[in-house]
Scaffold this motif. Sequence first.
Motif, PDB file in Angstrom:
ATOM      1  N   ARG A  47       0.829  -1.178  -0.005  1.00 35.15           N
ATOM      2  CA  ARG A  47       0.021   0.044  -0.097  1.00 35.15           C
ATOM      3  C   ARG A  47       0.908   1.372   0.109  1.00 35.15           C
ATOM      4  NH1 ARG A  47      -5.530  -1.081   1.768  1.00 35.15           N
ATOM      5  NH2 ARG A  47      -5.778  -3.216   1.066  1.00 35.15           N
ATOM      6  N   ALA A  50       1.948   2.068  -3.566  1.00 30.71           N
ATOM      7  CA  ALA A  50       0.804   2.404  -4.342  1.00 30.71           C
ATOM      8  C   ALA A  50       0.352   4.106  -3.840  1.00 30.71           C
ATOM      9  CB  ALA A  50      -0.439   1.433  -4.076  1.00 30.71           C
ATOM     10  N   ILE A  52      -1.276   4.635  -0.910  1.00 27.64           N
ATOM     11  CA  ILE A  52      -2.534   4.883  -0.255  1.00 27.64           C
ATOM     12  C   ILE A  52      -2.119   4.585   1.469  1.00 27.64           C
ATOM     13  CG2 ILE A  52      -4.272   4.135  -1.705  1.00 27.64           C
ATOM     14  CD1 ILE A  52      -4.060   1.472  -1.395  1.00 27.64           C
ATOM     15  N   PRO A  78      -1.424   9.197  -4.955  1.00 25.83           N
ATOM     16  CA  PRO A  78      -1.729   7.653  -5.549  1.00 25.83           C
ATOM     17  C   PRO A  78      -2.144   7.908  -7.094  1.00 25.83           C
ATOM     18  CG  PRO A  78      -2.912   7.890  -3.483  1.00 25.83           C
ATOM     19  CD  PRO A  78      -2.290   9.264  -3.625  1.00 25.83           C
ATOM     20  N   ARG A  79      -3.137   8.768  -7.277  1.00 27.27           N
ATOM     21  CA  ARG A  79      -3.617   8.857  -8.632  1.00 27.27           C
ATOM     22  C   ARG A  79      -2.703   9.236  -9.619  1.00 27.27           C
ATOM     23  NH1 ARG A  79      -5.218  14.053  -9.673  1.00 27.27           N
ATOM     24  NH2 ARG A  79      -5.465  15.255  -7.885  1.00 27.27           N
ATOM     25  N   VAL A  83       0.277   2.964 -11.097  1.00 24.46           N
ATOM     26  CA  VAL A  83       0.329   1.678 -10.455  1.00 24.46           C
ATOM     27  C   VAL A  83      -0.818   0.824 -11.004  1.00 24.46           C
ATOM     28  CG1 VAL A  83       1.385   2.330  -8.409  1.00 24.46           C
ATOM     29  CG2 VAL A  83      -0.814   2.241  -8.399  1.00 24.46           C
ATOM     30  N   PHE A  85      -3.074  -2.316  -9.341  1.00 27.98           N
ATOM     31  CA  PHE A  85      -3.150  -2.971  -7.948  1.00 27.98           C
ATOM     32  C   PHE A  85      -4.212  -3.826  -7.868  1.00 27.98           C
ATOM     33  CE2 PHE A  85      -1.896  -1.448  -3.574  1.00 27.98           C
ATOM     34  CZ  PHE A  85      -2.453  -2.603  -2.754  1.00 27.98           C
ATOM     35  N   PHE A  87      -6.240  -5.783  -5.629  1.00 33.90           N
ATOM     36  CA  PHE A  87      -6.663  -5.957  -4.066  1.00 33.90           C
ATOM     37  C   PHE A  87      -6.949  -7.414  -3.718  1.00 33.90           C
ATOM     38  CE2 PHE A  87      -6.990  -1.440  -5.298  1.00 33.90           C
ATOM     39  CZ  PHE A  87      -6.553  -1.105  -4.038  1.00 33.90           C
TER      40      PHE A  87
END
Lengths: 379, 225
Positions: A47, A50, A52, A78-79, A83, A85, A87
Amino acid sequence: MDRPTEGLRARLRQQRPIPLAAELACAGGELLALVGPSGSGKSTILRTLAGIYRPHEGTIAVGGETWLDSARGIEVAPRERSVGFVFQHYALFPHLTAQENVMQAMGHVPGGERRERALRLLERTNLAGLEDRRPARLSGGQQQRVAVARALARDPKVLLLDEPFSAVDQITREKLHEELATLRRELNIPIVLVTHALDEAVALADRMSILHRGTTLQAGEPAQLIARPASPLVARLIGLKNIFDAEVVGHDAVRRLTVIRWAGQPLEAAHAPQFAVGSRVGWSIPPARILLHRRDRPSRGDHENPVSGTVVRCLRLGDMTSIALSVVAGERSDIFFNVPTHVAQRNGIAPGAAASVSLLAEGIHLMPTAAAPTPGVEP
Amino acid sequence: MDTAALLLSLQLAAATVAILLPAGVLIARFLATREFAFKPFVEAVFALPLVLPPTVLGYYLLVALGADSLPGRGYEWLTGHTLVFTFDGLLVASVIFNLPFAIQPLQRAFEAIPEDVLHAASCCGLTSVQSLWRIELPLIGAGLLTAGVLTFAHTLGEFGVVLMVGGSIPGETKTLAISIYDRVQGFDMAGAGLMSLLLLVFSIVAIGVTFVASARHRRRHGSAD
């Protein structure tokens, strides 16, 4: 840990609330598995990559871009980090179809091309024909594939997978493993996989990083880690069962052997001159380096570290039988190994029976003992 | 039947919903996703109209919006007339006393969105506004409907605050609930009964619609994550 700069490099530090002292390196096209028990911080690290999760201190560089450098006050949102991701429970957008889910990650693609590219990605992840279904109408494996397609839709610089196979059944998992192996051959970006399943890491990863309480204990190729864990703790974390401690009694530079005393008897081990004579060491041996002696006639390897004991557990698992041999009665000195079931039957292996094994010297790996005395084998 | 009061009530309820829903979405989203000092205190302030007696709330609004208050004087300077005992004053009061009826269902709806879905939106590159518009608003549909219906129905029925802040000026501040009270005072039980029945039926339909829509929304999106 010399890696090309196009890959991923990260160094993370913090004391609280989750301690972190991790260093990661993953080249483009390489798959790095972060392995550790629950609470080892592996998901937190993912995380953090990324964006977050924000650590107190650290640096993250991906594909030549700096995403985090706490000392220089750099922190990319993050945006804005490219990446992909996946989850653990996929986190698909439940109100959107598979295709619409994938299209959400295509802000960088001209509007007219999004639909077509999303269809191609779904085809690549074996979802052709299911693009109009919402997540609730897809199976677990199909949802995972949508999540992978959505992650790739971003044209990411790094692919992050957070236990992506934990929520599907065994058969689907094996299929998804194959698909990931195929997919990664086509991708030239670093892939970081978080898993607590060692077999998964061994099957898929080029390199493994063993984590414990947020700290990287050891990193390397899976085979190397299993054969040469850096400490009894690493050995335990990667699932080795035969972990003991012993005393070094001598080194033989000519035969490239180190002799240790364990359970009152000398054992020859792989040469490890860094340990002084008289010092305590931990040692481990993979089950595959333990040979059961035949009852009827001795074989060639029997003279190599012969050890006798009593069978305390014998578990038949289909074609293979898993055996625990107690060497010193009353002490935790059980040696675990596997033999084909017909071999176990032919040699009369049953609880209470006497048996002998050879511990192959090249399989005995010595390591520094932990600060606390190594408790031997955990049942 | 007091048609003017009915129309006024509908107008007030519609205007309150139109103001409170967008504002409620922003406040509720903030409360659902952020942690900050004194958050429970802020939440308590927004929930206060639930427990405060309407006349007490009405009294403070009357004082706060009256001709001697700063907002009251500012409003008078801008428009040339006072805020209290006007439709605008009633609307301000209505927005305030409906805050919890809009914010609470919206906040619960935002909180029900799994955190990873929001993280996934960030990782997809969506901005905060894009995430709200494309992901979060569709997922809080039931909360939006509940907030809208509760606010609308509650505005139609509110009595104490309306009487304190608006008085009972026909066509300006005399709502349906006040008209019912007036009819009873004037021994027109038939007129009061008709209007009461109208509010009763409306309330049942409104609550029914909310429950049905929530159940449908849950069936549609509930098992997805």
